[in-house]
Write a protein that holds these residues in place. Structure first.
Motif, PDB file in Angstrom:
ATOM      1  N   THR A  79    -108.133  75.558 -33.299  1.00 38.60           N
ATOM      2  CA  THR A  79    -107.866  76.120 -34.620  1.00 38.60           C
ATOM      3  C   THR A  79    -106.726  77.121 -34.632  1.00 38.60           C
ATOM      4  O   THR A  79    -106.156  77.408 -35.686  1.00 38.60           O
ATOM      5  N   HIS A  80    -106.380  77.668 -33.450  1.00 39.70           N
ATOM      6  CA  HIS A  80    -105.365  78.717 -33.439  1.00 39.70           C
ATOM      7  C   HIS A  80    -104.948  79.002 -32.004  1.00 39.70           C
ATOM      8  O   HIS A  80    -105.758  78.909 -31.077  1.00 39.70           O
ATOM      9  N   SER A  81    -103.673  79.310 -31.853  1.00 40.68           N
ATOM     10  CA  SER A  81    -103.225  79.897 -30.585  1.00 40.68           C
ATOM     11  C   SER A  81    -102.173  80.955 -30.834  1.00 40.68           C
ATOM     12  O   SER A  81    -101.873  81.749 -29.948  1.00 40.68           O
ATOM     13  N   CYS A  82    -101.634  80.985 -32.045  1.00 43.58           N
ATOM     14  CA  CYS A  82    -100.478  81.786 -32.461  1.00 43.58           C
ATOM     15  C   CYS A  82     -99.220  81.190 -31.841  1.00 43.58           C
ATOM     16  O   CYS A  82     -99.049  81.177 -30.614  1.00 43.58           O
ATOM     17  N   PHE A  83     -98.362  80.682 -32.703  1.00 45.46           N
ATOM     18  CA  PHE A  83     -97.143  80.017 -32.242  1.00 45.46           C
ATOM     19  C   PHE A  83     -96.261  80.945 -31.416  1.00 45.46           C
ATOM     20  O   PHE A  83     -95.519  80.491 -30.535  1.00 45.46           O
TER      21      PHE A  83
END
Length: 445
Positions: free
Chosen positions: A93-97
């Protein structure tokens, strides 16, 4: 329950009054939990959507001419978007680009480079909301030019953050008692054919604006001119032909960056992928949001590579900007728009709706003007024989539509514009039904 509107049956769409008991119960909970400053146009509790419909907790089917303010043009949900979101959520859902990149962010930027006007080399950066995109476009323009001043237009709307409130024209409800606002923002007249002097051309309106820019600000001080190719909240104002082109030419002549705010007009809404295309204008920077991701929060700034790349590493970004779930939704939304030819669908909506609305205007003195492009259409209501805004009449029409199960929105500096933003996938029969309700509401006045 069957409701008649002007002799036309709307079927069994409404099973209770609006709002029904389940919606009313939620409203009571809302009053105890949600800040009063967050309003809703219609106090119904949405449970599910469809192509042109919203269904509330009481089982009422509302014909949707709002699309979440131009967000769900490709469907609510579009099947491909729902599938893409589910698949992405199942993976991560997320990793931070800015920490670890992922392909979907890059693919969205590649698509934006292909879709936005102009064949020059482009770069993009992704954010969460339209206001955030506008703020970053201004940051980029100031950094790239070394100038500070930003020029905006009468009736403009660009957001609710501190900088974008300064860029927005309308005081209430957007700016009232929220200042002080960001400096170096300068406002000039917009081309507003219904309210401009009779016979004023687009070129003349542009000269009026650019003369003020040069006189009151100085071209050498202006980083960017920020403009909505068709104004949204300001009243769906379509500038006179040639206005946007003349402003763009002035910007190019003086080294001023042209930022097109296509947050409401973009992604097939006006019958083209972007509204700038109607005037063959290629902006230096373009901001997008709303219709980009089928209802998920995503926004972008796309622009000339040399301008976008002028900002130092770390100068752009944000924890959630270009979230992978939103990027998956955007890619599926863009593909849906291509395969279903939704720009052409918007043109069909325009033809049918304007045929009905223009005929309504001919027999209704309170309609000062019908205007818009594609599936972004509006009626401005005035006191007959004048250009004096009739806000009360507008509110009565909107209320009558809501009570009959058709969700419409109002807008405009004077609150006297009824705006129609149907999803681009709305079935012809639903659009016909909704227009009949509007005709009846206007006739009842």
């Amino acid at each position: 329950m069957t409701t008649a509107h002007g002799g036309k049956q709307t079927g069994n769409r409404l099973v209770t009054g609006i709002p029904g008991p389940q919606s009313a119960a939620l409203q009571q909970r809302r009053d105890r939990a949600v800040a009063a400053g967050v309003p809703s146009v219609l106090p119904v509790a949405t449970e599910r959507g469809g192509d042109g419909l919203l269904v509330d907790a009481d089982g009422n089917e509302l014909i949707d001419l709002a699309s979440g303010i131009a967000v769900t043009g490709a469907g609510n949900p579009a099947p491909a978007v729902a599938d893409a979101v589910a698949e992405q959520v199942s993976r991560f859902t997320h990793s931070c680009f800015m920490v670890t990149p992922y392909e979907s962010y890059v693919r969205v930027c590649e698509e934006l480079g292909e879709l936005t006007p102009g064949d020059h080399e482009k770069r993009s950066a992704l954010f969460n909301s339209g206001a955030e995109a506008v703020e970053n476009a201004v940051k980029i323009a100031r950094h790239a030019t070394g100038r500070q001043a930003v020029v905006v237009f009468d009736h403009a709307y660009h957001g609710r953050t501190n900088l974008t409130m300064a860029l927005t024209a309308k005081n209430m409800p957007y700016k009232h008692r929220f200042g002080p606002f960001a400096p170096e923002v300068h406002r000039v007249p917009m081309s507003y054919p219904f309210r401009d002097p009779e016979g004023m051309t687009g070129q003349q309106a542009a000269a009026r604006a650019t003369t003020q820019m040069a006189k009151h600000v100085g071209a050498e001080n202006i980083a960017a001119v920020l403009i909505e190719p068709i104004q949204g909240e300001g009243g769906f104002v379509v500038p006179a032909p040639g206005f946007l082109r003349a402003v763009a030419d002035w910007c190019a002549e003086h080294g001023v960056l042209l930022i097109a705010d296509e947050i409401q007009t973009g992604f097939c809404r006006t019958g083209a992928w972007f509204a700038c295309e109607h005037e063959d204008v290629v902006p230096d920077l373009i901001t997008t949001a709303k219709g980009i991701a089928g209802g998920l929060p995503l926004a972008a700034v796309t622009g000339r590579a040399e301008v976008m790349n002028a900002v130092h590493a770390g100068g752009l970004g944000g924890t959630y900007g270009g979230n992978p779930v939103a990027c998956a939704a955007a890619l599926a939304t863009i593909e849906t728009m291509r395969t279903r030819e939704l720009a052409a669908a918007a043109q069909r909506i325009e033809r049918e709706a304007l045929r009905r609305l223009d005929a309504l205007a001919e027999r209704t003195p309170a309609i000062g003007e019908v205007r818009g492009r594609g599936a972004m259409l509006a009626m401005e209501f005035v006191r007959p024989g004048t250009t004096e805004p009739d806000t009360e009449f507008t509110a009565r029409v909107a209320t009558a539509c809501h009570e009959a199960g058709v969700l419409v929105l109002t807008c405009g500096t004077y609150g006297n514009v009824l705006r129609l933003l149907p999803p681009l996938v709305i079935p012809d029969a639903l659009l016909d039904e909704a227009l009949s309700v509007i005709e009846h509401a206007v006739a009842a006045g």
